[in-house]
Design an enzyme around this catalytic site. Structure first.
Site, short mmCIF file in Angstrom:
data_model
loop_
_atom_site.label_atom_id
_atom_site.label_comp_id
_atom_site.label_asym_id
_atom_site.label_seq_id
_atom_site.Cartn_x
_atom_site.Cartn_y
_atom_site.Cartn_z
N ASP A 34 -14.75 -13.08 12.38
CA ASP A 34 -13.86 -14.48 12.07
C ASP A 34 -13.56 -15.01 13.26
O ASP A 34 -13.08 -14.51 14.60
CB ASP A 34 -12.52 -14.03 11.55
CG ASP A 34 -12.50 -13.37 10.20
OD1 ASP A 34 -13.81 -13.65 9.65
OD2 ASP A 34 -11.65 -12.81 9.73
N ASP A 44 -14.04 -5.81 10.45
CA ASP A 44 -14.34 -7.00 10.97
C ASP A 44 -13.91 -7.25 12.60
O ASP A 44 -13.10 -6.33 13.03
CB ASP A 44 -14.01 -8.25 10.23
CG ASP A 44 -12.53 -8.46 10.29
OD1 ASP A 44 -11.55 -7.87 11.02
OD2 ASP A 44 -12.02 -9.51 9.78
N ASP A 85 -11.82 -10.17 14.81
CA ASP A 85 -11.09 -11.26 14.71
C ASP A 85 -10.88 -11.93 16.01
O ASP A 85 -10.53 -11.44 16.92
CB ASP A 85 -9.76 -11.10 14.17
CG ASP A 85 -9.99 -10.29 12.96
OD1 ASP A 85 -10.31 -11.08 11.89
OD2 ASP A 85 -9.51 -9.39 12.84
N1 DCT Z 1 -3.49 -11.09 8.04
C1 DCT Z 1 -2.36 -11.70 7.38
N2 DCT Z 1 -2.42 -11.80 6.19
C2 DCT Z 1 -3.43 -11.60 5.32
C3 DCT Z 1 -4.56 -11.27 5.99
C4 DCT Z 1 -4.66 -11.00 7.32
O1 DCT Z 1 -1.41 -11.71 8.00
N3 DCT Z 1 -3.28 -11.56 3.98
C5 DCT Z 1 -3.41 -11.07 9.59
C6 DCT Z 1 -3.20 -9.79 9.72
C7 DCT Z 1 -4.11 -9.26 10.59
C8 DCT Z 1 -5.20 -10.38 10.87
O2 DCT Z 1 -4.90 -11.38 10.04
C9 DCT Z 1 -6.70 -10.00 10.68
O3 DCT Z 1 -6.79 -9.57 9.62
P1 DCT Z 1 -7.90 -8.40 9.11
O4 DCT Z 1 -9.08 -8.35 9.82
O5 DCT Z 1 -7.89 -8.52 7.43
O6 DCT Z 1 -6.81 -7.07 9.30
P2 DCT Z 1 -6.99 -6.08 10.59
O7 DCT Z 1 -5.67 -5.62 10.77
O8 DCT Z 1 -8.00 -6.67 11.78
O9 DCT Z 1 -7.78 -4.93 9.70
P3 DCT Z 1 -9.41 -4.51 10.21
O10 DCT Z 1 -9.18 -3.47 11.58
O11 DCT Z 1 -9.76 -3.46 9.16
O12 DCT Z 1 -10.19 -5.54 10.63
MG MG Z 2 -9.93 -7.34 11.49
#
Ligand code: DCT
Ligand code: MG
Length: 524
Positions: free
Chosen positions: A448, A341, A343
């Site tokens: 997000d 996604d 963010d």
């Molecule tokens: N986060 C966290 N605890 C979680 C979920 C998320 O601390 N249970 C934080 C860490 C990364 C950030 O939020 C964004 O989450 P994701 O989009 O799920 O992770 P990402 O590292 O951006 O992975 P991706 O590249 O696959 O989106």
């Molecule tokens: Mg992400």
């Protein structure tokens, strides 16, 4: 998985036979396109063992290298592990090659660096076997003994993971522990993986683990198995396991958590087609969107796409209020080239401008036909509370989870340009959906958006940048080593009984007496 492999996984088949099995499996996959014509690698079996050699040969072939099984005049690069220059040179001389003097005799580090880079890397001094011998006489044996912290927030973990062979396996096992709600094992395996990701060298023998934290007996046994056999049989059998496969597949749908996945599994479903066509299943609005845009959402978002989405949202926000900033976080801020996604944090210097900003922006996206799905969450915190004790808990900011319709013409990396899309003509006879897919000139992207008050921005940025393991360890460190509490809203010092303010991430690290770790070093 064959029954022989199942028995192997249980340790019933003697190791020799298991190794033969691994070799057979590896050989059967060895027909790959050669991408690097100028070099031919030969890997020396001595001191490496036949299974590890077969595994490495297969790995190199998959990555487009040419690897010969026999040392002949056509070989250009000889790769060895744990052999001395004299041993190898004597052996090469005995092979009576015409080009022995031109051969590049290298240690395994050149090979692993090349595998990590996906292409042959330049041969540096440290890659040459001859040089290593000289070095070894003056310096302690590699790898260097540098104390490795048990906390990911005290380690630098870039995307250049030199231990993929081990971390890929441990990640799969950790994921399965998470599925089984075995928190202890999940945390233990995630921590070990995270330590491996921070190492500047590849683990090549069990002694390399001796100075490292987070390696219990079970994990050590898995590393040993991979060092010897090239694969871990628990992982191989898990990848063929019905329940694991179903859980993995079902949770890949946006809006489907483990509980729903397990319910569908218990009801006998095994494929998404079966679920979609089931008459008596009810889906949430989120799951309906998840099924509708499944292909797009499961096709990783690329950086160029993330940037294009950022541009659209930034323009819309500026139409609402000029002093707003949009900050890319998550995996992309850590330097990843793709993610599941995108963010973003949204913040205005003047917090009063936040009023209704997110709703206005989302409405504008919708009125332009760019909004495919929106799940809005109001802010849930009125007064300042102590940071949460839970590591993985969701924060209290106003936010929304979106699916945005991104026109492929807006993506600037060439591969999805408008012209390449318009060249696709629906051929006659296709169904309506097939035709629609062929002329579909947009991609559904998960986004997000989080609205953050300016005085909490540094904390939110630190929390949303991740990785998950980095965040977990940062909070654990804060709690156990500093007697403080940290979450996405702030930092509380329990000794001083006061919140510690910070405008930047650097200031937060300083409050915690931590060396600053750059975002691209947080891929723990
Ligand atoms: N986060 C966290 N605890 C979680 C979920 C998320 O601390 N249970 C934080 C860490 C990364 C950030 O939020 C964004 O989450 P994701 O989009 O799920 O992770 P990402 O590292 O951006 O992975 P991706 O590249 O696959 O989106
Ligand atoms: Mg992400």
């Amino acid at each position: 998985m064959s029954s022989a492999e199942k028995l192997g996984a249980m340790g019933i088949i003697p190791k020799r036979k298991r190794q033969k099995k691994v070799a057979e499996v590896c050989n059967s996959h060895s027909k790959h396109e050669v991408r690097f014509q100028d070099l031919i690698i030969f890997i020396v079996e001595r001191k490496m063992g036949s299974s590890r050699r077969t595994f490495l040969m297969d790995l190199a072939r998959k990555k487009g290298f040419r690897v010969d099984d026999i040392l002949s005049d056509s070989v250009t690069h000889v790769v060895t592990e744990n052999n001395s220059w004299n041993e190898i040179w004597d052996w090469i001389q005995s092979q009576k090659l015409s080009n022995a003097d031109k051969l590049k005799v290298l240690n395994i580090s050149w090979f692993t660096d090349s595998m990590a880079a996906g292409k042959p890397v330049n041969i540096e001094q440290q890659h040459k076997l001859q040089e290593q011998k000289v070095l070894q006489s003056n310096l302690p044996l590699a790898p260097p003994v540098v104390p490795v912290s048990k906390y990911a927030c005290q380690r630098r973990s870039t995307l250049n993971n030199k231990n993929n062979i081990f971390t890929d396996a441990l990640d799969i096992l950790a994921e399965n522990f998470e599925f089984n709600e075995n928190d202890g094992a999940f945390v233990a395996f995630s921590r070990a993986t995270s330590v491996l990701k921070s190492l500047p060298y590849t683990i090549s023998r069990m002694a390399d683990l001796d100075e490292l934290p987070c390696f219990g007996d079970e994990i050590r046994a898995i590393i040993e198995e991979i060092l010897e056999d090239g694969v871990c049989f628990k992982v191989e059998s898990l990848l063929c396991d019905e329940k694991y496969k179903a859980r993995k597949l079902f949770t890949s749908v946006f809006g489907v958590g483990l509980k729903t996945a397990d319910k569908w599994y218990r009801q006998g479903f095994r494929t998404l087609e079966e679920i979609k066509s089931a008459k008596d299943l009810k889906f949430t609005r989120m799951q309906k969107a998840g099924f509708l845009y499944y292909e797009d959402i499961n096709n990783a978002v690329r950086r160029a796409e993330a940037e294009a989405v950022g541009q659209i949202i930034e323009n819309i926000l500026h139409e609402c209020t000029p002093d707003v900033t949009l900050t890319l976080t998550g995996g992309f801020r850590r330097g990843k080239e793709s993610g599941h996604d995108v963010d973003f944090l949204i913040s205005c210097l003047d917090e009063e401008k936040h009023e209704n900003l997110l709703r206005k922006a989302v409405n504008k996206l919708a009125s332009r036909g760019l909004l495919l799905y929106c799940d809005f969450m109001e802010a849930t915190l009125e007064k300042r509370k102590l940071p949460s004790k839970m590591y993985d808990v969701m924060d209290h900011f106003e936010k929304c989870f979106l699916i945005v319709k991104l026109s492929k013409a807006l993506v600037k990396d060439g591969s999805l340009s408008a012209s390449s899309v318009s060249e696709v003509r629906p051929h006659s006879g296709g169904t309506e959906t097939e035709v629609e897919n062929q002329i579909k000139d947009w991609k559904a992207i998960r986004v997000d958006l989080v609205i953050v008050p300016p005085q909490q921005f540094a904390f939110a940025l630190l929390g949303w940048t991740g990785s998950r393991q980095f965040e977990r360890d940062l909070r654990r460190y804060t709690h156990f080593e500093k007697n403080m509490m940290l979450d996405n809203h702030g930092l509380y010092d329990k000794n001083k009984k006061a919140f510690l303010e910070a405008k930047t991430e650097e200031e937060i690290f300083a409050h915690l007496d931590l060396e600053y770790i750059e975002p691209w070093e947080r891929n723990a």
